[in-house]
Design a protein around this motif. Structure first.
Motif, PDB file in Angstrom:
ATOM      1  N   CYS A  34      18.386  41.948  17.162  1.00 45.76           N
ATOM      2  CA  CYS A  34      17.197  42.241  17.963  1.00 45.76           C
ATOM      3  C   CYS A  34      17.232  43.677  18.470  1.00 45.76           C
ATOM      4  O   CYS A  34      16.238  44.401  18.375  1.00 45.76           O
ATOM      5  CB  CYS A  34      17.091  41.266  19.133  1.00 45.76           C
ATOM      6  SG  CYS A  34      15.650  41.563  20.185  1.00 45.76           S
ATOM      7  N   VAL A  35      18.377  44.100  18.994  1.00 48.71           N
ATOM      8  CA  VAL A  35      18.509  45.467  19.503  1.00 48.71           C
ATOM      9  C   VAL A  35      18.290  46.466  18.375  1.00 48.71           C
ATOM     10  O   VAL A  35      17.563  47.454  18.525  1.00 48.71           O
ATOM     11  CB  VAL A  35      19.888  45.676  20.172  1.00 48.71           C
ATOM     12  CG1 VAL A  35      20.143  47.143  20.457  1.00 48.71           C
ATOM     13  CG2 VAL A  35      19.974  44.865  21.455  1.00 48.71           C
ATOM     14  N   THR A  36      18.890  46.198  17.224  1.00 51.42           N
ATOM     15  CA  THR A  36      18.734  47.094  16.076  1.00 51.42           C
ATOM     16  C   THR A  36      17.278  47.163  15.620  1.00 51.42           C
ATOM     17  O   THR A  36      16.755  48.244  15.343  1.00 51.42           O
ATOM     18  CB  THR A  36      19.624  46.619  14.913  1.00 51.42           C
ATOM     19  OG1 THR A  36      20.979  46.605  15.353  1.00 51.42           O
ATOM     20  CG2 THR A  36      19.504  47.535  13.722  1.00 51.42           C
ATOM     21  N   THR A  38      14.582  46.607  17.350  1.00 56.67           N
ATOM     22  CA  THR A  38      13.663  47.202  18.328  1.00 56.67           C
ATOM     23  C   THR A  38      13.936  48.675  18.576  1.00 56.67           C
ATOM     24  O   THR A  38      13.173  49.329  19.284  1.00 56.67           O
ATOM     25  CB  THR A  38      13.721  46.456  19.676  1.00 56.67           C
ATOM     26  OG1 THR A  38      15.050  46.462  20.161  1.00 56.67           O
ATOM     27  CG2 THR A  38      13.238  45.033  19.528  1.00 56.67           C
ATOM     28  N   THR A  39      15.007  49.207  17.999  1.00 59.84           N
ATOM     29  CA  THR A  39      15.322  50.620  18.194  1.00 59.84           C
ATOM     30  C   THR A  39      15.331  51.380  16.873  1.00 59.84           C
ATOM     31  O   THR A  39      16.083  52.332  16.711  1.00 59.84           O
ATOM     32  CB  THR A  39      16.691  50.788  18.893  1.00 59.84           C
ATOM     33  OG1 THR A  39      17.689  50.137  18.114  1.00 59.84           O
ATOM     34  CG2 THR A  39      16.670  50.223  20.288  1.00 59.84           C
ATOM     35  N   GLU A  44      13.467  54.055  21.762  1.00 60.05           N
ATOM     36  CA  GLU A  44      14.524  53.706  22.706  1.00 60.05           C
ATOM     37  C   GLU A  44      14.440  52.232  23.076  1.00 60.05           C
ATOM     38  O   GLU A  44      13.358  51.649  23.091  1.00 60.05           O
ATOM     39  CB  GLU A  44      14.388  54.543  23.980  1.00 60.05           C
ATOM     40  CG  GLU A  44      14.698  56.002  23.774  1.00 60.05           C
ATOM     41  CD  GLU A  44      14.668  56.771  25.086  1.00 60.05           C
ATOM     42  OE1 GLU A  44      14.749  56.137  26.160  1.00 60.05           O
ATOM     43  OE2 GLU A  44      14.553  57.989  25.019  1.00 60.05           O
ATOM     44  N   LEU A  45      15.592  51.666  23.378  1.00 55.81           N
ATOM     45  CA  LEU A  45      15.645  50.289  23.830  1.00 55.81           C
ATOM     46  C   LEU A  45      15.065  50.210  25.236  1.00 55.81           C
ATOM     47  O   LEU A  45      15.400  51.011  26.093  1.00 55.81           O
ATOM     48  CB  LEU A  45      17.098  49.796  23.834  1.00 55.81           C
ATOM     49  CG  LEU A  45      17.322  48.348  24.215  1.00 55.81           C
ATOM     50  CD1 LEU A  45      16.648  47.419  23.203  1.00 55.81           C
ATOM     51  CD2 LEU A  45      18.810  48.041  24.281  1.00 55.81           C
ATOM     52  N   ARG A  46      14.183  49.257  25.431  1.00 59.12           N
ATOM     53  CA  ARG A  46      13.586  49.068  26.746  1.00 59.12           C
ATOM     54  C   ARG A  46      13.964  47.704  27.297  1.00 59.12           C
ATOM     55  O   ARG A  46      14.201  46.765  26.534  1.00 59.12           O
ATOM     56  CB  ARG A  46      12.064  49.178  26.668  1.00 59.12           C
ATOM     57  CG  ARG A  46      11.595  50.617  26.461  1.00 59.12           C
ATOM     58  CD  ARG A  46      10.099  50.720  26.418  1.00 59.12           C
ATOM     59  NE  ARG A  46       9.653  50.183  25.127  1.00 59.12           N
ATOM     60  CZ  ARG A  46       8.569  49.437  24.965  1.00 59.12           C
ATOM     61  NH1 ARG A  46       7.805  49.150  25.981  1.00 59.12           N
ATOM     62  NH2 ARG A  46       8.240  48.982  23.778  1.00 59.12           N
ATOM     63  N   LYS A  47      13.988  47.628  28.592  1.00 62.86           N
ATOM     64  CA  LYS A  47      14.352  46.380  29.268  1.00 62.86           C
ATOM     65  C   LYS A  47      13.433  45.248  28.835  1.00 62.86           C
ATOM     66  O   LYS A  47      12.226  45.442  28.661  1.00 62.86           O
ATOM     67  CB  LYS A  47      14.265  46.583  30.779  1.00 62.86           C
ATOM     68  CG  LYS A  47      14.706  45.380  31.570  1.00 62.86           C
ATOM     69  CD  LYS A  47      14.631  45.651  33.048  1.00 62.86           C
ATOM     70  CE  LYS A  47      15.017  44.397  33.811  1.00 62.86           C
ATOM     71  NZ  LYS A  47      14.911  44.571  35.234  1.00 62.86           N
ATOM     72  N   LEU A  49      13.100  43.626  26.055  1.00 57.68           N
ATOM     73  CA  LEU A  49      12.664  43.461  24.671  1.00 57.68           C
ATOM     74  C   LEU A  49      13.448  42.350  23.979  1.00 57.68           C
ATOM     75  O   LEU A  49      12.906  41.650  23.131  1.00 57.68           O
ATOM     76  CB  LEU A  49      12.813  44.771  23.883  1.00 57.68           C
ATOM     77  CG  LEU A  49      11.795  45.845  24.181  1.00 57.68           C
ATOM     78  CD1 LEU A  49      12.083  47.104  23.365  1.00 57.68           C
ATOM     79  CD2 LEU A  49      10.387  45.348  23.856  1.00 57.68           C
ATOM     80  N   CYS A  50      14.703  42.200  24.323  1.00 59.18           N
ATOM     81  CA  CYS A  50      15.559  41.189  23.701  1.00 59.18           C
ATOM     82  C   CYS A  50      16.103  40.215  24.743  1.00 59.18           C
ATOM     83  O   CYS A  50      17.236  39.731  24.629  1.00 59.18           O
ATOM     84  CB  CYS A  50      16.705  41.876  22.952  1.00 59.18           C
ATOM     85  SG  CYS A  50      16.167  42.953  21.616  1.00 59.18           S
TER      86      CYS A  50
END
Length: 70
Positions: A34-36, A38-39, A44-47, A49-50
């Protein structure tokens, strides 16, 4: 002195992390994917999102830690 006791307990908890993550490998992989996803690119990773995947990983680790308490 009680200060050394605090550090000893903290070190013991930290030593257990690899074992706990191994028990939650599916949840950790889902969160990582999920982190990968969404970035991608320069995003940038945002609060939050995952959050669903993070909560599943957190629940798994807490459950595994409780099972291992002696």
């Amino acid at each position: 002195m009680s200060g050394t006791n605090v550090w000893t307990r903290s070190r013991e908890r930290m030593r257990r992390f690899p074992e706990l993550f191994a028990q939650c490998s599916g949840e950790a992989a889902a969160y990582g994917k999920c982190v990968t996803a969404t970035t991608t690119g320069r995003q940038e990773l945002r609060k939050d999102l995952c959050v669903k995947e993070f909560d599943a990983l957190k629940t798994c680790i807490v459950t595994a830690a409780k099972k291992g308490v002696k």
